[in-house]
Design a protein around this motif. Sequence first.
Motif, PDB file in Angstrom:
ATOM      1  N   THR A 180      14.501  33.992-115.113  1.00  0.00           N
ATOM      2  CA  THR A 180      15.801  34.603-114.809  1.00  0.00           C
ATOM      3  C   THR A 180      16.128  35.802-115.685  1.00  0.00           C
ATOM      4  O   THR A 180      17.026  36.571-115.358  1.00  0.00           O
ATOM      5  CB  THR A 180      16.916  33.561-114.964  1.00  0.00           C
ATOM      6  OG1 THR A 180      16.938  33.107-116.336  1.00  0.00           O
ATOM      7  CG2 THR A 180      16.671  32.366-114.054  1.00  0.00           C
ATOM      8  N   GLN A 191      13.308  30.985-106.663  1.00  0.00           N
ATOM      9  CA  GLN A 191      14.149  32.022-106.071  1.00  0.00           C
ATOM     10  C   GLN A 191      15.605  31.568-106.018  1.00  0.00           C
ATOM     11  O   GLN A 191      16.530  32.361-106.238  1.00  0.00           O
ATOM     12  CB  GLN A 191      13.639  32.372-104.658  1.00  0.00           C
ATOM     13  CG  GLN A 191      14.386  33.531-104.009  1.00  0.00           C
ATOM     14  CD  GLN A 191      14.305  34.803-104.829  1.00  0.00           C
ATOM     15  OE1 GLN A 191      13.232  35.197-105.283  1.00  0.00           O
ATOM     16  NE2 GLN A 191      15.440  35.445-105.056  1.00  0.00           N
ATOM     17  N   LYS A 226      17.171  32.096-109.337  1.00  0.00           N
ATOM     18  CA  LYS A 226      17.517  33.503-109.528  1.00  0.00           C
ATOM     19  C   LYS A 226      18.805  33.842-108.790  1.00  0.00           C
ATOM     20  O   LYS A 226      19.685  34.542-109.321  1.00  0.00           O
ATOM     21  CB  LYS A 226      16.381  34.399-109.037  1.00  0.00           C
ATOM     22  CG  LYS A 226      15.101  34.302-109.848  1.00  0.00           C
ATOM     23  CD  LYS A 226      14.037  35.227-109.264  1.00  0.00           C
ATOM     24  CE  LYS A 226      12.720  35.100-110.021  1.00  0.00           C
ATOM     25  NZ  LYS A 226      11.680  35.987-109.438  1.00  0.00           N
ATOM     26  N   ASP A 227      18.935  33.348-107.549  1.00  0.00           N
ATOM     27  CA  ASP A 227      20.146  33.620-106.775  1.00  0.00           C
ATOM     28  C   ASP A 227      21.368  32.991-107.429  1.00  0.00           C
ATOM     29  O   ASP A 227      22.447  33.614-107.523  1.00  0.00           O
ATOM     30  CB  ASP A 227      19.995  33.084-105.340  1.00  0.00           C
ATOM     31  CG  ASP A 227      18.899  33.809-104.567  1.00  0.00           C
ATOM     32  OD1 ASP A 227      18.541  34.941-104.978  1.00  0.00           O
ATOM     33  OD2 ASP A 227      18.403  33.256-103.579  1.00  0.00           O
ATOM     34  N   THR A 277      21.728  32.297-110.514  1.00  0.00           N
ATOM     35  CA  THR A 277      22.016  33.058-111.736  1.00  0.00           C
ATOM     36  C   THR A 277      22.880  34.272-111.431  1.00  0.00           C
ATOM     37  O   THR A 277      23.866  34.551-112.120  1.00  0.00           O
ATOM     38  CB  THR A 277      20.700  33.504-112.406  1.00  0.00           C
ATOM     39  OG1 THR A 277      19.976  32.347-112.824  1.00  0.00           O
ATOM     40  CG2 THR A 277      20.962  34.394-113.607  1.00  0.00           C
ATOM     41  N   GLN A 278      22.528  35.001-110.387  1.00  0.00           N
ATOM     42  CA  GLN A 278      23.316  36.175-110.008  1.00  0.00           C
ATOM     43  C   GLN A 278      24.733  35.776-109.598  1.00  0.00           C
ATOM     44  O   GLN A 278      25.710  36.484-109.906  1.00  0.00           O
ATOM     45  CB  GLN A 278      22.623  36.931-108.867  1.00  0.00           C
ATOM     46  CG  GLN A 278      21.292  37.556-109.254  1.00  0.00           C
ATOM     47  CD  GLN A 278      21.422  38.499-110.426  1.00  0.00           C
ATOM     48  OE1 GLN A 278      22.346  39.330-110.467  1.00  0.00           O
ATOM     49  NE2 GLN A 278      20.508  38.383-111.386  1.00  0.00           N
ATOM     50  N   ASN A 279      24.872  34.643-108.909  1.00  0.00           N
ATOM     51  CA  ASN A 279      26.206  34.176-108.517  1.00  0.00           C
ATOM     52  C   ASN A 279      27.060  33.895-109.746  1.00  0.00           C
ATOM     53  O   ASN A 279      28.253  34.242-109.775  1.00  0.00           O
ATOM     54  CB  ASN A 279      26.084  32.910-107.662  1.00  0.00           C
ATOM     55  CG  ASN A 279      25.469  33.173-106.301  1.00  0.00           C
ATOM     56  OD1 ASN A 279      25.388  34.319-105.862  1.00  0.00           O
ATOM     57  ND2 ASN A 279      25.025  32.136-105.633  1.00  0.00           N
ATOM     58  N   LEU A 303      26.655  35.163-112.785  1.00  0.00           N
ATOM     59  CA  LEU A 303      26.924  36.403-113.517  1.00  0.00           C
ATOM     60  C   LEU A 303      28.095  37.171-112.908  1.00  0.00           C
ATOM     61  O   LEU A 303      28.801  37.904-113.623  1.00  0.00           O
ATOM     62  CB  LEU A 303      25.668  37.282-113.533  1.00  0.00           C
ATOM     63  CG  LEU A 303      24.529  36.803-114.441  1.00  0.00           C
ATOM     64  CD1 LEU A 303      23.281  37.670-114.241  1.00  0.00           C
ATOM     65  CD2 LEU A 303      24.949  36.838-115.914  1.00  0.00           C
ATOM     66  N   LYS A 304      28.320  37.018-111.607  1.00  0.00           N
ATOM     67  CA  LYS A 304      29.441  37.689-110.959  1.00  0.00           C
ATOM     68  C   LYS A 304      30.775  37.054-111.336  1.00  0.00           C
ATOM     69  O   LYS A 304      31.824  37.695-111.224  1.00  0.00           O
ATOM     70  CB  LYS A 304      29.263  37.650-109.442  1.00  0.00           C
ATOM     71  CG  LYS A 304      28.085  38.464-108.928  1.00  0.00           C
ATOM     72  CD  LYS A 304      27.919  38.305-107.433  1.00  0.00           C
ATOM     73  CE  LYS A 304      26.690  39.065-106.926  1.00  0.00           C
ATOM     74  NZ  LYS A 304      26.486  38.863-105.469  1.00  0.00           N
ATOM     75  N   SER A 355      30.961  29.172-106.248  1.00  0.00           N
ATOM     76  CA  SER A 355      29.814  30.086-106.097  1.00  0.00           C
ATOM     77  C   SER A 355      28.485  29.348-106.068  1.00  0.00           C
ATOM     78  O   SER A 355      27.501  29.849-105.512  1.00  0.00           O
ATOM     79  CB  SER A 355      29.807  31.106-107.243  1.00  0.00           C
ATOM     80  OG  SER A 355      29.517  30.465-108.465  1.00  0.00           O
TER      81      SER A 355
END
Length: 394
Positions: free
Chosen positions: A239, A289, A292-293, A295-297, A299-300, A339
């Motif tokens: 990540t 994957q 990773k997704d 993680t991005q959620n 971080l937002k 999220s």
Amino acid sequence: MNQGQRNVKAYFYFLGFVVIFIAFTVTSIYSYLQYSHIRTELIDVTKNNDNQLSAAMDMRVAVRERAILLWRMALQDDYFERDETLQAFYEHGSNYHKSRMLILTSHMDPDEAYLMTTLDKETNKRAPILRDFANKLLEKKDNKDHTQSLNQVLTNQIVVANLLDSMIALQQSQNEYSRYHSAEEMANLLSKMILFMIIIITGGFMFATYVIMTTSKQSQLLEKMNDELEHLACHDHLTGLPNRMLLLQQLERLLSTVHRKKIQAALMFIDIDNFKEINDTFGHDFGDQCLKDLTQNMLKIIRGADILGRLGGDEFLILINEIESSNQMTVIAHKLLESLNTHYTLADKTVTISASIGIYMLSDETTGAKDAIDLADKAMYQAKKSGKNRFVIV
């Protein structure tokens, strides 16, 4: 002027031309041979020093990485994780010995030989202690505190690292001396060959520029490699988030700020629900994957001052810096749960994942980073027992 005189003058001109030609040829050949000798010697010395410098830096990296791995093993409780860390520990040891052999098989001056002899003595004296401590960490079956032993071993590693720093400094100074010495010889040659000064100066300038540019480029490359190694040691490879080691460091800093400024902060322990089912159903590549997704959620949702990191597997930590009240944590937790609540469908198979979150409010009573993580972990398990897809604040 009679024919005899003309013949004498022609002979004199011819002899003068031959003398000038011979002088020019001899001088050119001599200058070329001297220049080639200086250039070859500089290349050989610089190449030898650069190889030794690169090997010494690799040894320095290996020593640092082994110290980091020992620290990580002291913090790990899972046997398999410690075993993997020990394997990496011995791999860096192997890299150390390979780089050491490169130096030993190269040309060394007395100062380098003395440093290598001293380094070997110090390494041989400390190696058994280092291996014994690593094996004890692998075999630890109790909760014995290894801090004192770890500090002693790390202190030993610092001694070895300092010797390697001396070796690196010596190689760098020798490179500088080699360039200086070659430049001095070139200057002497140029002073003797006035008629060819422009050619020799141009060649010397071009070669000096090449050496400087090559050395500068190599220095930048080594610096970049060190930065990348430092980043890899402190961040999760999947990540890109801070890993356990870096999270512990950041959490200790946050606790220090909480104690010093009397502010409120929080630690969130996040475990993804049903993630094993994702891996079992769709495979580990798909699971990676998903991480990773997710993680991005996350971080937002979090603020720029907050820190999101991955402990390992499907466990994450969020360090919430300076909040007004626990109500603010409730808002953040609800947003994170929303999220992370996701459905995945592939080949007519559907898996729903969510998250269980344990929140621990940091205070003056928090003694350390590991205790804070343990308390947040317990709160997370309470959330799981309560039905998952929820949070618990303690």
